[in-house]
Design an enzyme around this catalytic site. Structure first.
Site, PDB file in Angstrom:
ATOM      1  N   LYS A 365       5.156  -7.365  -3.353  1.00 56.06           N
ATOM      2  CA  LYS A 365       5.636  -8.548  -3.448  1.00 56.06           C
ATOM      3  C   LYS A 365       5.442  -9.723  -3.399  1.00 56.06           C
ATOM      4  CE  LYS A 365       7.734 -10.286   1.286  1.00 56.06           C
ATOM      5  NZ  LYS A 365       7.903  -9.858   2.794  1.00 56.06           N
ATOM      6  N   GLU A 371      -6.265  -6.237  -5.354  1.00 57.30           N
ATOM      7  CA  GLU A 371      -6.392  -4.099  -6.089  1.00 57.30           C
ATOM      8  C   GLU A 371      -4.955  -3.698  -6.823  1.00 57.30           C
ATOM      9  OE1 GLU A 371      -7.715  -4.250  -1.267  1.00 57.30           O
ATOM     10  OE2 GLU A 371      -6.484  -5.111  -2.369  1.00 57.30           O
ATOM     11  N   GLY A 430       6.653  -6.368   4.350  1.00 57.06           N
ATOM     12  CA  GLY A 430       5.764  -4.856   2.996  1.00 57.06           C
ATOM     13  C   GLY A 430       6.090  -3.638   3.154  1.00 57.06           C
ATOM     14  N   ARG A 431       5.621  -3.473   4.580  1.00 57.71           N
ATOM     15  CA  ARG A 431       5.427  -1.690   5.709  1.00 57.71           C
ATOM     16  C   ARG A 431       7.883  -1.532   5.728  1.00 57.71           C
ATOM     17  NH1 ARG A 431       3.623  -5.702   8.063  1.00 57.71           N
ATOM     18  NH2 ARG A 431       4.243  -6.483  10.421  1.00 57.71           N
ATOM     19  N   GLU A 517      -0.147  -1.770  11.684  1.00 60.69           N
ATOM     20  CA  GLU A 517       0.364  -2.730  10.888  1.00 60.69           C
ATOM     21  C   GLU A 517       0.985  -4.286  11.344  1.00 60.69           C
ATOM     22  OE1 GLU A 517      -0.937  -4.153   6.582  1.00 60.69           O
ATOM     23  OE2 GLU A 517       1.573  -4.458   6.919  1.00 60.69           O
ATOM     24  N   HIS A 548      -5.366  23.433  13.315  1.00 62.57           N
ATOM     25  CA  HIS A 548      -6.077  23.824  13.062  1.00 62.57           C
ATOM     26  C   HIS A 548      -7.771  22.720  12.753  1.00 62.57           C
ATOM     27  CE1 HIS A 548      -4.873  28.021  12.810  1.00 62.57           C
ATOM     28  NE2 HIS A 548      -3.279  27.687  11.936  1.00 62.57           N
ATOM     29  N   LYS A 673     -10.224 -10.428   2.943  1.00 64.15           N
ATOM     30  CA  LYS A 673      -9.523  -9.630   1.570  1.00 64.15           C
ATOM     31  C   LYS A 673     -10.359 -11.426   1.259  1.00 64.15           C
ATOM     32  CE  LYS A 673      -4.856  -8.604   1.855  1.00 64.15           C
ATOM     33  NZ  LYS A 673      -3.634  -8.791   2.297  1.00 64.15           N
TER      34      LYS A 673
HETATM   35  O1  F6P Z   1      -3.000  -6.288   3.494  1.00 62.53           O
HETATM   36  C1  F6P Z   1      -1.574  -5.605   3.534  1.00 62.53           C
HETATM   37  C2  F6P Z   1      -0.383  -6.482   2.697  1.00 62.53           C
HETATM   38  O2  F6P Z   1      -0.100  -6.851   3.219  1.00 62.53           O
HETATM   39  C3  F6P Z   1       0.773  -5.545   3.292  1.00 62.53           C
HETATM   40  O3  F6P Z   1       1.862  -5.977   4.705  1.00 62.53           O
HETATM   41  C4  F6P Z   1       1.338  -5.185   2.381  1.00 62.53           C
HETATM   42  O4  F6P Z   1       2.137  -3.991   2.488  1.00 62.53           O
HETATM   43  C5  F6P Z   1       0.653  -4.542   1.966  1.00 62.53           C
HETATM   44  O5  F6P Z   1      -0.628  -5.486   1.562  1.00 62.53           O
HETATM   45  C6  F6P Z   1       0.398  -4.870  -0.722  1.00 62.53           C
HETATM   46  O6  F6P Z   1       0.706  -5.836  -0.218  1.00 62.53           O
HETATM   47  P1  F6P Z   1       2.104  -6.136  -1.726  1.00 62.53           P
HETATM   48  O7  F6P Z   1       3.639  -5.948  -1.592  1.00 62.53           O
HETATM   49  O8  F6P Z   1       2.363  -7.900  -1.472  1.00 62.53           O
HETATM   50  O9  F6P Z   1       1.342  -6.073  -2.834  1.00 62.53           O
END
Ligand code: F6P
Length: 756
Positions: A365, A371, A430-431, A517, A548, A673
């Site tokens: 987003k 990462e 995002g979620r 979250e 299990h 972060k």
């Molecule tokens: O660090 C959490 C977060 O911001 C989530 O809310 C989000 O889904 C994820 O990192 C990835 O963010 P992006 O889609 O901006 O890379």
């Protein structure tokens, strides 16, 4: 509601003070005479100035009109009798207006409210001169308010202060006296504790709740204006108040004809523009009209993203992998998710893939997540290693799904933003983004756009149900309110999601982010910490695997409310010859048995009746009284997956609305972060010199960081490309190795020639 006469008296007095008192022209004078400056600077809105007649925009009942007209007509006389009736709202409204302007002066807090004050008879029944009245009342009101201010009760606004909440607290004591085993025998109760919508069947009769509990929860929902809040969300109000954004994941699955406005723009139109763009592009790739840099078909898709840009799409991918229509449409294609920045995840994702046949979909987003952006650069390097360092390689093999506010970043990455940028918007969390391009693109590339559309339709069916169904029939609302009941009243800190469908193996982790979250907070919209439980710990595992694993605890350890999810038909049932049960029936027998085992338990007498020795009985007793609910759907299809997604999205929203928190921001992820960046800087300094000693924020961190650098100094990859492939440094083996090494011909497994 009948208001006390003296309360009314004070209201009238407050108003007349504004009109009559010479020196303290304004209520500010009531508080601190030097407030006069304040009102000169911020004159009261006309509606608070009682010049006869007052024109106020506040909604006013006929009664208020009547009182004020009487006041204005008698402005010079002393009111001889108390006005007969005043609407609470109006008073508060005026106070609100007044005090918020004063509060602004008083450092912004909103806890400077003038409540309804009960005047002692000596003041409420005026008999003596006006002056006397003014002074006595001023002191009285001012005294009362400053006392309030002094020991202001910031928690006053919390939902836990409402009568509805307190009544539920009391009701909990009654529920603690009843065992679920007995409640379940009440057929009238069970007959009322299930709901159905569009094939979704919710059985919530194994909740520790009676019909009265449901009534009280409905009262609480009303008190918290749940329906209004849901409407505000679905119509684009900026309910995400800390980010000043609308929350419109429902618009992502709205029909083309619907209209939802954000800042005057109909966002549904844009949603369908992007869906059309995705349809055209994915059909182009799947038909082979869109090919790679070297002209090969693009049949491997690597979706690079983390968190909401990965968990939702992966949940859906796992569903469609074994969905009859999905199996056929995915033949010949491969979809993989690269989320973790762990280089091993990179290698596991792409080592055996031919880069010339691979399309990279960067899903982020913000296009800033460390990462994802490092993995994206790594994938770009991987492509360049095989096809040369050419811009066209990026333009042909890398596409992006990101929010419009990240457009420049997407362009800077080298992506063709005219054709291969699939946008979504800041009003998509995002979620909550799996229904946007973040899910639509990778899923449609592998399974075709039609199947994704069915997923959207399933979610839409629940959106409409959520927005319109009455409380007792509203599946997400019931699940949300019972979530609040279990967590905030019955004090269950955790909750587990148990899908009795292997293809839903990724649903629990998606719900973990969605729910934790969203509601993993304690700060309410009032800027006051909640003094009640908020935000469960979610975990889960597909059935019967979980049985299990952690079911011992569910049955005999700390109680955990459970959600069982099952299907009447399997995606692919099996019934071996000679077997009396199909495999799906075998699975579902557990789906039905476990909730009853948790609810009923097994008493000592029942254990004894099995002939268990006395000393062993205590270890074999099941207390039971453990709540669960069961969701049963016809079959796990793309449509059903959409329904499940929306049910859980809305359950989370309901709980946040009741708890008065903002379920749609995630500031809590930022500190870690930030500190990771500091650590990276320390590591960089240490890696660039042999004798640099890291001094971190505390001795323990310094020690472990220096230990890590020392232990990893020799084979640190940035120093020498140890055992990397000659073709690329990204993986040790490549698709060439994988395709060249024929699999071993035969293994002689214990002399049976490889056959079991
Ligand atoms: O660090 C959490 C977060 O911001 C989530 O809310 C989000 O889904 C994820 O990192 C990835 O963010 P992006 O889609 O901006 O890379």
């Amino acid at each position: 509601m009948r208001i006390h006469t003296d309360t009314i008296a004070v209201t009238a007095v407050v108003c007349s003070i504004i009109v009559a008192s010479t020196e303290a022209w304004s209520p500010a004078g009531l508080f601190r005479l030097d407030r006069r400056q304040h009102l000169i600077k911020h004159p009261l809105p006309t509606r608070l100035q009682m010049a006869p007649p007052r024109q106020s925009s506040a909604p006013r009942s006929a009664k208020v009109e009547e009182i004020e007209n009487r006041e204005s007509s008698h402005s010079t006389d002393i009111p001889s009798e108390a006005p007969s009736f005043v609407h609470e709202g109006e008073l508060n409204y005026a106070e609100e207006e007044l005090l918020s302007s004063l509060a602004a002066e008083e450092g912004g807090g909103k806890n400077l409210k003038v409540p309804q004050i009960h005047l002692p008879p000596r003041l409420s029944n005026p008999g003596v001169g006006w002056e006397h009245h003014h002074r006595a009342t001023t002191q009285f009101v001012h005294g009362h308010l400053s006392r309030m201010k002094a020991n202001g009760d910031p928690t006053k606004y919390l939902v836990s202060n409402t009568d509805e909440w307190k009544i539920l607290d009391e009701h909990k004591e009654e529920i603690d006296e009843i065992h679920l085993r007995d409640l379940l025998q009440d057929s009238e109760r069970s007959g009322a504790m299930y709901a159905e919508h569009d094939g979704v069947y919710l059985d919530f009769s194994r909740q520790r709740a009676t019909l009265e509990t449901l009534d009280l929860l409905e009262d609480l929902a009303e008190k918290q204006e749940l329906t209004q809040k849901i409407k505000a969300m679905m119509t684009g109000e900026k309910i995400n108040f800390t980010e000043k954004r609308a929350v419109l994941h429902t618009a992502l699955r709205a029909d083309r004809t619907e209209k939802v406005y954000v800042d005057g723009k109909n966002v549904v139109e844009e949603v369908h523009e992007v869906l059309d763009q995705i349809k055209t592009f994915t059909e182009g790739v799947r038909s082979g009209s869109i090919r790679g840099y070297t002209g090969k078909r693009l049949r491997n898709i690597i979706s690079v993203g983390i968190g909401g840009s990965y968990l939702g799409p992966e949940f859906l991918h796992e569903v469609l992998k074994t969905e009859p229509e999905g199996i056929n449409s995915a033949l010949g294609y491969d979809l993989r998710f690269l989320a973790n920045v762990d280089p091993v995840d990179v290698e596991r994702t792409c080592a055996d893939l031919d880069p010339e046949e691979t399309l990279i979909v960067i899903v982020s987003k913000t296009f800033t997540t460390a990462e994802t952006m490092l993995n994206a650069r790594t994938m770009r390097q991987w492509l360049w290693d095989f096809m040369g360092n050419d811009k066209e390689v990026v333009r042909k093999h890398i596409v992006a799904c990101a929010s419009t506010s990240a457009t420049e970043k997407v362009k800077d990455f080298g992506i063709d933003t005219d054709k291969y940028f699939f946008r979504f918007w800041d009003w998509v969390g995002g979620r909550y983004s799996v229904c946007s391009a973040a899910g639509a693109l990778p899923i449609s590339l592998l399974y075709g756009f039609n199947l994704f559309e069915k997923f959207l339709k399933g979610a839409q069916s629940i959106d409409k149900h959520f927005a319109t169904a009455p409380f007792r029939e509203n599946i997400p609302m019931i699940m949300g309110m019972l979530g609040v009941w279990n967590h905030s009243f019955l004090n269950y800190k955790t909750r587990t999601t148990l899908p009795y469908a292997e293809a839903l193996l990724k649903l629990p982790s998606h719900i973990q982010q969605l729910d934790m979250e969203s509601n993993g907070k304690t700060m309410t919209k009032f800027g006051v910490e909640a003094n009640y439980n908020v935000g469960e710990i979610d975990f889960g595992e597909p059935g019967t695997n979980g049985q299990h694993s952690f079911f011992q605890l569910l049955h005999m350890g700390q109680p955990v409310p459970c959600d069982f999810i099952g299907f009447c038909q399997s995606q692919h049932d099996l019934c071996l010859d000679g077997e009396s049960f199909s495999s799906h029936d075998e699975l579902m027998a557990n789906f039905f048995a476990q909730p009853d085992a948790l609810a009923n338990g097994k008493t000592a007498d029942e254990v004894r009746a099995e002939g268990i020795s006395e000393e062993d009985i205590p270890h074999r007793v099941f207390k039971g009284n453990r709540p669960s609910m069961s969701l049963l759907l016809p079959k796990l299809t793309a449509y059903a997956a959409g329904q499940l997604l929306a049910i859980y999205e809305h359950r989370t929203a309901v709980q946040g609305f009741i708890w008065d928190i903002n379920s749609f921001d995630q500031w809590g992820v930022e500190l870690g972060k930030k500190l990771a960046i500091d650590v990276k800087n320390h590591l960089q300094e240490a890696r660039n010199s042999d004798d640099h000693v890291i001094e971190a924020s505390n001795p323990a961190s310094s020690r472990i960081l220096n230990y890590y650098v020392d232990q990893s100094r020799d084979d640190h990859v940035c120093r020498d490309a140890n055992n990397a492939s000659s073709l690329t440094r990204v993986t040790r083996k490549t698709h060439a190795d994988h395709s060249r090494l024929p699999p071993p011909v035969q293994h002689d497994l214990a002399g049976k020639g490889g056959r079991l």
